[in-house]
Motif scaffolding. Sequence first.
Motif, PDB file in Angstrom:
ATOM      1  N   GLY A  89     -48.951  39.373  -2.762  1.00 36.25           N
ATOM      2  CA  GLY A  89     -49.945  40.077  -3.567  1.00 36.25           C
ATOM      3  C   GLY A  89     -50.456  39.238  -4.726  1.00 36.25           C
ATOM      4  O   GLY A  89     -51.643  39.261  -5.056  1.00 36.25           O
ATOM      5  N   LYS A 135     -43.169  40.668  -1.062  1.00 36.36           N
ATOM      6  CA  LYS A 135     -44.545  41.176  -1.170  1.00 36.36           C
ATOM      7  C   LYS A 135     -45.188  40.787  -2.499  1.00 36.36           C
ATOM      8  O   LYS A 135     -46.407  40.677  -2.595  1.00 36.36           O
ATOM      9  CB  LYS A 135     -44.579  42.700  -1.026  1.00 36.36           C
ATOM     10  CG  LYS A 135     -43.905  43.233   0.220  1.00 36.36           C
ATOM     11  CD  LYS A 135     -44.631  42.836   1.472  1.00 36.36           C
ATOM     12  CE  LYS A 135     -44.036  43.580   2.662  1.00 36.36           C
ATOM     13  NZ  LYS A 135     -44.057  42.857   3.877  1.00 36.36           N
ATOM     14  N   GLU A 136     -44.371  40.573  -3.532  1.00 38.04           N
ATOM     15  CA  GLU A 136     -44.921  40.235  -4.838  1.00 38.04           C
ATOM     16  C   GLU A 136     -45.658  38.894  -4.810  1.00 38.04           C
ATOM     17  O   GLU A 136     -46.756  38.770  -5.352  1.00 38.04           O
ATOM     18  CB  GLU A 136     -43.819  40.211  -5.892  1.00 38.04           C
ATOM     19  CG  GLU A 136     -44.354  40.051  -7.293  1.00 38.04           C
ATOM     20  CD  GLU A 136     -43.289  40.231  -8.352  1.00 38.04           C
ATOM     21  OE1 GLU A 136     -43.542  39.782  -9.483  1.00 38.04           O
ATOM     22  OE2 GLU A 136     -42.222  40.798  -8.066  1.00 38.04           O
TER      23      GLU A 136
END
Length: 110
Positions: A67, A63-64
């Motif tokens: 994002g 997810k990093e």
Amino acid sequence: MAHNLKPGDFPFYYVQIAPYDYGMKSKSQLLREAQFQTLSVKNTGMAVLLDVGNPKNIHPADKEDVGGRLAALALAKTYGKNMPWSGPVYKSMKVVKGRQYSLLITRARD
């Protein structure tokens, strides 16, 4: 602070469909192409995920990176920060001679 936004003024950023093994009859490449074509709409941006993900899990665990790519789009395109926000993008191709091709790529860095 109040803003009078008109249609097309508000930025819209989205995430490309992640790589996933949809099966042999899938046409996910057509969805990716449709997503790419929406970039012609004013104030849109797409975070590309072809290199992030797992073909066995439809939801990328990383997810990093997802994002971070969306944040880079917003910081560069909405807030004017001078920073990379996209990788190279295919624009066109032409046959040069026989089996030789010339590709035009935009947003490529030296």
